[in-house]
Design an enzyme around this catalytic site. Structure first.
Site, PDB file in Angstrom:
ATOM      1  N   GLU A 159       0.796  -1.231   0.000  1.00 14.47           N
ATOM      2  CA  GLU A 159       0.000   0.000   0.000  1.00 14.47           C
ATOM      3  C   GLU A 159       0.830   1.284   0.000  1.00 14.47           C
ATOM      4  O   GLU A 159       0.792   2.057   0.969  1.00 14.47           O
ATOM      5  CB  GLU A 159      -0.958   0.034   1.194  1.00 14.47           C
ATOM      6  CG  GLU A 159      -1.958  -1.086   1.191  1.00 14.47           C
ATOM      7  CD  GLU A 159      -2.959  -0.994   2.347  1.00 14.47           C
ATOM      8  OE1 GLU A 159      -2.966   0.011   3.060  1.00 14.47           O
ATOM      9  OE2 GLU A 159      -3.733  -1.950   2.516  1.00 14.47           O
ATOM     10  N   GLU A 205      -4.777  -8.640   1.235  1.00 14.38           N
ATOM     11  CA  GLU A 205      -5.454  -8.299   2.497  1.00 14.38           C
ATOM     12  C   GLU A 205      -6.941  -8.144   2.229  1.00 14.38           C
ATOM     13  O   GLU A 205      -7.341  -7.549   1.223  1.00 14.38           O
ATOM     14  CB  GLU A 205      -4.972  -6.954   3.064  1.00 14.38           C
ATOM     15  CG  GLU A 205      -3.615  -6.970   3.692  1.00 14.38           C
ATOM     16  CD  GLU A 205      -3.229  -5.605   4.284  1.00 14.38           C
ATOM     17  OE1 GLU A 205      -4.126  -4.808   4.643  1.00 14.38           O
ATOM     18  OE2 GLU A 205      -2.025  -5.345   4.354  1.00 14.38           O
TER      19      GLU A 205
HETATM   20  O1  IFM Z   1      -3.809  -2.712   9.317  1.00 17.64           O
HETATM   21  C1  IFM Z   1      -3.829  -2.259   8.010  1.00 17.64           C
HETATM   22  C2  IFM Z   1      -2.640  -2.800   7.243  1.00 17.64           C
HETATM   23  O2  IFM Z   1      -1.435  -2.487   7.848  1.00 17.64           O
HETATM   24  C3  IFM Z   1      -2.623  -2.226   5.847  1.00 17.64           C
HETATM   25  N1  IFM Z   1      -3.902  -2.422   5.200  1.00 17.64           N
HETATM   26  C4  IFM Z   1      -5.097  -2.065   5.897  1.00 17.64           C
HETATM   27  C5  IFM Z   1      -5.081  -2.692   7.291  1.00 17.64           C
HETATM   28  C6  IFM Z   1      -6.354  -2.284   8.057  1.00 17.64           C
HETATM   29  O3  IFM Z   1      -6.401  -0.894   8.180  1.00 17.64           O
END
Ligand code: IFM
Length: 451
Positions: free
Chosen positions: A163, A358
């Site tokens: 990200e 994720e």
């Molecule tokens: O916890 C975060 C992660 O570090 C990066 N993506 C989103 C998750 C939830 O906010």
């Protein structure tokens, strides 16, 4: 076609969010250590100093992973634990920690997926200007080379960045995350460009030092759009909106194509080049060649999406969310369709095998009087989202894996420990782990889909 037999069913975490041991065994400081030690940045002054104490309890965590039945675990390396100054000398204890973790995973039949950078930037490099310093490309390549030299004898899958939208947008534009800056747009675009170049240089370094054939990918995020109906017009409107460059605003750098087109297609999107032209650094052909390295997979972190429809002229319209629509504890909308349409739009454009690196839900979980953690909302969330992901595979989309965020409750950045994303509950006072109901649900889902 539903999920294939070799589909990767995993769970993910990141170093700063779970490891703790912030100043043990020769680890250097990173920007999150420094940021959290100032009193007013993070909810109720929480820090990642101890977090889940995974540094000391990793064996227990791997055991829980095995019982869960995942065949892959995605974790990140804390750069300053491995190389305290960011460049130069390795920290032997840091090297050993990740080596032991990898061995433990493999001994338990779990494939490690290493993310090189999940936001915990070494403070020593930050002092030299961080991503704003053009040398940051070389620093990251050196770090990637070390990781490959050290671990690619056992690890086959690597992800460069997690990200970038977030660590640049929240770290340097809105100032909510470490290092808490609000810099000028010109600086933002120089950082973006350096991060993209660092990605390319790291891919080269990973491969050049690999001890066996490895797979390398990239895990950005972005706003997934999905169509209001299956009509061709709505689908096209959603697709166009998702890849259009948004106008600049002092929020997050939440842009899909700016961060992915250069990496995979070898060019910045035309609309962005026009819109952002006053702020861009010099962009050379050589830079674009460096950024555009062949990848083995493309990944995305998808939590929710925006519904789009076409009006009678084919123009895209944002569909307002229904009054009282479902939300997670962190206030993100619940839109399972994002997991059908996101993978489809990404693979159409980038033509690479795709992973969800994720996806998951924050909830206000508590330990009930029976000593268990009941989280029916998370089960419902996972059920809906995974059913939509299954539809994507039925649509013929080449999705190779899904990593649940997160294996375990952890430090949710500026929100501290107020948001729980885990399948495993953590009592942050004593480190006790309690698998939640959703842990057993996901275990069952994996069993059902790997028969
Ligand atoms: O916890 C975060 C992660 O570090 C990066 N993506 C989103 C998750 C939830 O906010």
């Amino acid at each position: 076609m539903a999920f294939k037999k070799d589909f990767v069913w995993g769970a993910a975490t990141s170093s700063y969010q779970i490891e703790g041991a912030w100043n043990e065994d020769g680890k250097g400081e990173n920007v999150w250590d420094v940021f959290c030690h100032e009193y007013d940045h993070v909810f109720e002054g929480h820090t990642g100093d101890t977090a889940c104490d995974h540094y000391h309890r990793y064996k227990e965590d791997v055991k829980l992973m095995k019982e869960l039945g995942i065949n892959a675990y995605r974790f990140s390396i804390n750069w300053a634990r491995l190389i305290p100054n960011g460049i130069g000398e390795l920290n032997p204890k840091g090297v050993e920690f990740y080596s032991n973790l990898i061995d433990e995973l493999i001994a338990n039949g779990i494939e490690p997926y290493i993310t090189l950078f999940h936001w915990d930037y070494p403070y020593e490099l930050h002092k030299k200007g961080g991503w704003l310093n053009d040398d940051s490309v070389e620093w990251f390549a050196e770090y990637a080379a070390k990781i490959s030299e050290l671990y690619s004898d056992r690890v086959k899958n690597f992800i460069t960045f997690n990200e970038p939208q977030c660590f640049i947008g929240a770290g340097y534009m809105s100032g909510e995350h470490a290092p808490g800056y609000k810099v000028m747009y010109k600086d933002i675009f120089r950082m973006c460009h350096n991060v993209l170049k660092a990605h390319g240089a790291a891919v080269i370094a990973l491969r050049a030092n690999a001890k066996q054939p490895i797979k390398v990918g990239y895990a950005p995020t972005g706003t997934t759009c999905y169509p209001a109906s299956d009509s061709a017009a709505d689908i096209e409107a959603a697709r166009k909106t998702m890849f259009a460059c948004p106008p600049l605003r002092r929020g997050l750098m939440w842009n899909v194509s700016w961060w992915s087109d250069p990496v995979i297609l070898g060019k910045y999107p035309e609309d962005g080049l026009r819109m952002y032209k006053d702020y861009l650094p010099e962009i050379t052909e050589e830079d674009m060649k460096l950024i555009n390295q062949p990848l083995d997979f493309y990944a995305n972190n998808i939590y929710n999406g925006q519904e789009i429809r076409a009006d009678e002229n084919g123009n895209a319209q944002y569909v307002a969310r229904k009054v009282g629509h479902g939300k997670t504890a962190i206030q993100w909308p619940i839109t399972p369709e994002a997991l059908r349409w996101g993978p489809r739009f990404y693979t159409e454009r980038y033509k690479l095998p795709f992973f969800i690196t994720e996806n998951g839900m924050s909830a206000h979980d508590v330990v009930s009087l029976d000593g268990k953690v009941h989280d029916p909302n998370r089960i419902d969330f996972l059920n809906r989202y995974l059913n939509e992901l299954e539809k994507a595979t039925e649509d013929g989309v080449d999705v190779r894996g899904y990593f649940q965020w997160s294996l375990i409750d952890n430090f949710e950045w500026a929100k501290g420990y107020s948001d729980r994303f885990g399948l495993i509950y953590v009592d942050f006072e004593n480190g006790e782990r309690i698998p939640k109901d959703s842990y057993y649900w996901y275990k069952n889902w994996i069993e059902e889909h790997t028969k």
